[in-house]
Each structure stands twice: as C-alpha cells, then as structure tokens.
Design an enzyme around this catalytic site. Sequence first.
Site, mmCIF file in Angstrom:
data_model
loop_
_atom_site.group_PDB
_atom_site.id
_atom_site.type_symbol
_atom_site.label_atom_id
_atom_site.label_comp_id
_atom_site.label_asym_id
_atom_site.label_seq_id
_atom_site.Cartn_x
_atom_site.Cartn_y
_atom_site.Cartn_z
ATOM 1 C CB THR A 145 -0.904 0.032 1.256
ATOM 2 O OG1 THR A 145 -0.073 -0.181 2.412
ATOM 3 C CG2 THR A 145 -1.979 -0.999 1.222
ATOM 4 C CE LYS A 202 0.988 -0.763 11.183
ATOM 5 N NZ LYS A 202 1.947 -1.779 11.396
ATOM 6 C CB CYS A 208 5.515 1.486 8.510
ATOM 7 S SG CYS A 208 4.885 -0.115 8.004
#
Length: 476
Positions: free
Chosen positions: A95, A224, A280
């Site tokens: 993603t 998250k 991330c």
Amino acid sequence: MSFSIKNICCIGAGFVGGPTMALMAEKCRNLIFNVVDINKQRIAEWNNKDFSKLPIYEPGLEEIIKKTRNKNLFFSTEIEDAIRSADLIFISVNTPTKTNGLGAGKSSDLKWVEASARQVAKFAEGHTIVVEKSTLPVRTAEVIESILNSTLSGLNKDKKTFSVLSNPEFLAEGTAIQDLENPDRVLIGGEDKEAMLLLSKIYKNWVPDNKILFTNIWSSELAKLTSNAFLAQRISSINSISAICEVTGADIREVSRAIGLDTRIGSKFLDSGPGFGGSCFKKDILNLVYLAEYFGLEEVAKFWEEVVHINIWNQKRIAKIVVKKLFGTISQKKIIILGFAFKANTNDTRESSAIKICKDLIEEGAELIIHDPKVNPIQIEADLKIKPKPLNNEASKTFLNSNSGSWRFSKDLNIFDGSHAILVLTEWEEYKNIDWNYVAKKMVKPAWLFDTRSVVNVELVKKSGINLWLIGDGGI
Ligand code: UDX
Ligand code: ADP
C-alpha cells in the site's frame, strides 16, 4: 458456533505476510496456511530449496520455514484456489503512497487492496472472514466491505458471506520473529463478535489473553497509524536535539539516557541516527496528514507533517556535513558507505536514509563504495536510479567523464584503500569490530569517519588518527 477456521489464506508474500504466516504456521500446527502472491519470482524464492535464499532476511525466519514449509505452510501463485478453500483471508499486499491523482504524495494507493478484495469477492465460497493486515488508511475496511458486498446479489447472497476485520501488524523488521512471538498487543477491530473471537482463538495458541485487544474497526486502523506516527515523532524529536548537541557541546547519548530514565518518557526509540526509514513511518504519517486535511484539521496536519520534514532535513544535513568536513568538495573523492539497509538485520532498503544521502554525495561528485552484508546491489541500483561504475578500466574512464560521481558495490570490507572518508549509515554488528588502526593506514590523510549510528569505539578511532564525526556529539 458452527463456523470454524481450518484453512487460512494470506494474499501477499511480502515483509509482513511471509514472516507473519510462517510464525502462525509454527504456532498452529492444526491449521493450513496458504500464502499467495502474483509475483512468481517471490514465490519461487520462498520455495527455494536453499533456505539461505529466502526473499526476506529476518533472524530466526529460516529455522521456522524449515519446520513448516510444505507441512502446514505453502507458498504459491494459485490465488484462486487458495481463496476458494479459505475460511479466513489476510490481506497483506503493498500500500505505497500515491504518486499521482487525488491525495498524491500523501494518501495510500489502495489499488492492490482493491484488486485483492475483488478477487476474494469473486472466488470465495461460503462464509469467509477477511482480515486487513497491511497498514491501511483509516476507513479502508469500509472499502473492502463495499467491494465484497457488491458481489452479493440474488442467489449468491445465500452462498457467500463475509466478515471484515482489522488486525494490524506491529512487527518491526529485523526483529519480526521476536515481535510476532511475543507481541506487546494483538489488536482486533471489527463489529462481528463471532469473527473477532475466532481470530483471537488463533492468537491464543501463543499470546496471553490480556494482550489481545478488541476495538471497533476504525479505532484499530487509527491505532496502527498513530503507533507509527508516535514512534517516528520520537526519532524526529531526538534527531532535532542531536543537531543542538553538535553545536552546544552536549552529547545526544547522554541526553537520551537522561530523558529516557523518566518513566513517563521511557528509554526506547531515542537513538539519534541518519533519519528514520522503512516502509511504514513516512507512509503512515502522510496518511494521517491526509486524513486531517480531508477533515479540515489543518493544524493537526501541519503538526504531523513536520515530523517528516525534520527527517528529510536530517538526511540532507548529514550529506552537507560530509562535504563541509572534506574541505567543501568531495569531487572524485573515494567515500566508503557502510550500510544501505534502513536498519540492521534486514535486507529492506525502502525509504532508507542511505538512498538520499548517497544520491546527494554522488551529485557532489563523490566515488562511493557501498557495502551492506544483506542488501543486493541490484536493489541499490533500483533505489539510486544510477548504474554502478563498471569494473572494466576502459569503460570506467568514460563513465568518469560525467560531471557527477559514481558508486560501486562491495560484498567484503576490503575497500578502504585510498579512501578519504567512511560513512556509517546502518548499525550492522560487523561495523563495531573494524580494526581502525589497520583502516587508518589505508586511507588518504586527513581521513574522516562519520558515524551516524553511534556504533564505533570512539577511543579506538581517535587512537588510529582518523578524524571522527559522531552524530549528536558536540564535544569531539
Ligand atoms: C516500524 C514499527 O516499529 C513497527 O511497529 C511497524 O509495524 C512497522 O514500522 P520498522 O520500520 O520495521 O517498524 O522498524 P523500526 O525499528 O521501527 O525502525 C524504523 C526506522 O527508525 C529505522 O530506520 C531505524 O533505524 C530508525 N530508528 C529507530 C532510529 O533512528 N532510532 C531509534 O531509536 C529507533
Ligand atoms: P509489506 O511490507 O506490506 O509486506 P511487500 O511489498 O513486501 O509489502 O509485499 C506485498 C506483496 O503483495 C508483494 O509481494 C506483491 O507482489 C503482493 N501483491 C500485491 N497485489 C497482489 C494481489 N492482487 N494478489 C496477490 N499478491 C499481491
């Protein structure tokens, strides 16, 4: 409860899907795990007979794969079959941040998630629990749910049913197996209590009850993003203080230790370095920024965006310091780069600070020799978007005629001859034991060592006669 879970499918055999399913397969021998991917080469690598050639390097992973592969863990490209037979499907595809269109540069590109959801909608049979595992923007579950439900019409409606859950992964690369085996918490977000309990039952094979948290689906998704944003924010904070240390005579290691002893602050994630990398942190913060902007929370958006700005500034700062210390020019100077991975114990280079720093140094004309014990030079070429300097003498002469510098990879450390500077960018264990006396004799004087990871033994470097620049140390 009539529905039970026996077959699990994971779509995406990447850094998250591969290790997570491997550990689950080890802990749940009565369940079957099918990890599928569209990337044939990646699957072939997971199935490689030589266990040292798995596509992902993670300490402890090889041993687990040896125990589980082709027993209750299978890697394949047979996506349709794996979906058909699955009672529970983890979506663990990439993603990345969108590069164009609405939300470009900030929001995540959900095209791979959408494609996976469409495949699930098409091929699933009976009841299927669909779990988002990849890091996703808040409210992605809604997207998945609407794709799944849009396929339910007429007769089909009786045959197929779906429950969508969010179960974000908190593993950090390099310590993935440890983190999976002993997680701080397992977060399960959703509305379907039965599905949540079934998923928690899998984790209960090795995770204590009190570490399994149930939330609503949006809280799980936002938790998250927020975890990663908070962690990244600590690094930007400490790196900004590191720069102050360098000009005031303070030492960032001492400052970190002193503030980390305050139990309200805590000692983790206070290591100053070249800037955070990894797939991330930046992506998740930018997702948060996008979300805030979308809802008109401009101040909130600016607050989080600054964490990313400071990180980029820090990476640029390191390259500038190198140029400054080497008398303002590094043109045709040989500089050794120790480490290209975004952190130690991984072969992952995504968003690694080394990419920006090396590019800047090459642009300034330096001839880099890059060493990393786990990163493949093909990956470095893809990251730098610059071909390596040819080894052949003639070809390398024409190559040198170009104004900018060059790079070359070395898999050993026999590279210090004639070098002007060494730059430590990843904290690999082996860099801690380099014989600086020996290295000093090989280098052009005045020789410089730039340690952005605080790994070298300061006393030994000083004794060797090499000039040392240590991150956040104003006292050297
Ligand atoms: C991170 C989160 O830690 C994990 O929970 C989430 O699931 C995925 O994102 P990861 O990116 O794999 O994991 O590694 P992490 O250990 O968090 O390091 C990220 C970056 O921060 C690395 O470049 C690392 O070198 C840097 N870092 C970390 C520092 O510069 N200083 C520190 O004190 C800690
Ligand atoms: P992460 O770090 O989130 O695991 P990776 O990029 O390492 O991300 O892995 C994601 C994997 O998902 C890749 O191997 C990619 O080929 C795979 N993938 C993407 N889309 C699909 C899809 N529709 N079906 C199967 N696999 C997919």
